[in-house]
Write a protein that holds these residues in place. Structure first.
Motif, short mmCIF file in Angstrom:
data_model
loop_
_atom_site.label_atom_id
_atom_site.label_comp_id
_atom_site.label_asym_id
_atom_site.label_seq_id
_atom_site.Cartn_x
_atom_site.Cartn_y
_atom_site.Cartn_z
N TYR A 28 85.23 -2.72 69.66
CA TYR A 28 86.02 -1.56 69.25
C TYR A 28 85.32 -0.81 68.11
O TYR A 28 85.23 0.42 68.12
N ARG A 29 84.81 -1.54 67.14
CA ARG A 29 84.12 -0.89 66.02
C ARG A 29 82.86 -0.19 66.48
O ARG A 29 82.54 0.90 66.01
N LEU A 30 82.12 -0.81 67.39
CA LEU A 30 80.90 -0.16 67.90
C LEU A 30 81.24 1.11 68.67
O LEU A 30 80.56 2.12 68.54
N GLU A 40 83.84 3.05 68.21
CA GLU A 40 84.26 4.07 67.25
C GLU A 40 83.05 4.66 66.54
O GLU A 40 82.95 5.87 66.35
N ASP A 41 82.10 3.81 66.16
CA ASP A 41 80.87 4.26 65.52
C ASP A 41 80.08 5.19 66.43
O ASP A 41 79.57 6.22 66.00
N ALA A 42 79.99 4.84 67.71
CA ALA A 42 79.26 5.67 68.66
C ALA A 42 79.93 7.02 68.82
O ALA A 42 79.27 8.06 68.89
N ASN A 46 81.73 8.61 66.59
CA ASN A 46 81.46 9.39 65.38
C ASN A 46 80.03 9.94 65.38
O ASN A 46 79.78 11.07 64.97
N THR A 47 79.08 9.14 65.83
CA THR A 47 77.68 9.59 65.87
C THR A 47 77.52 10.74 66.85
O THR A 47 76.80 11.71 66.56
N ASP A 71 78.97 13.88 65.24
CA ASP A 71 78.14 14.38 64.14
C ASP A 71 76.85 15.00 64.63
O ASP A 71 76.28 15.86 63.97
#
Length: 51
Positions: A34-36, A38-40, A42-43, A46
């Motif tokens: 889940y964290r990965l 979400e990070d992807a 956001n990337t 951006d």
């Protein structure tokens, strides 16, 4: 009362022969994925110009 006194010495408690194993791998793995994700997300937001 006589019966409780007679049975008092018959009860024994032994430790288990095999260790107790608690597996938490499923919960930890779901959280990491889940964290990965979400990070992807956001990337990608951006850096929309490179995708």
């Amino acid at each position: 009362m006589l019966a409780t006194v007679a049975l008092g010495g018959c009860i024994t408690v032994n430790a288990p022969e095999e260790p107790i194993v608690i597996e938490l791998n499923v919960n930890i793995r779901q959280e990491v994925i889940y964290r990965l994700a979400e990070d992807a997300g956001n990337t990608i937001e951006d850096n929309a110009d490179i995708f």
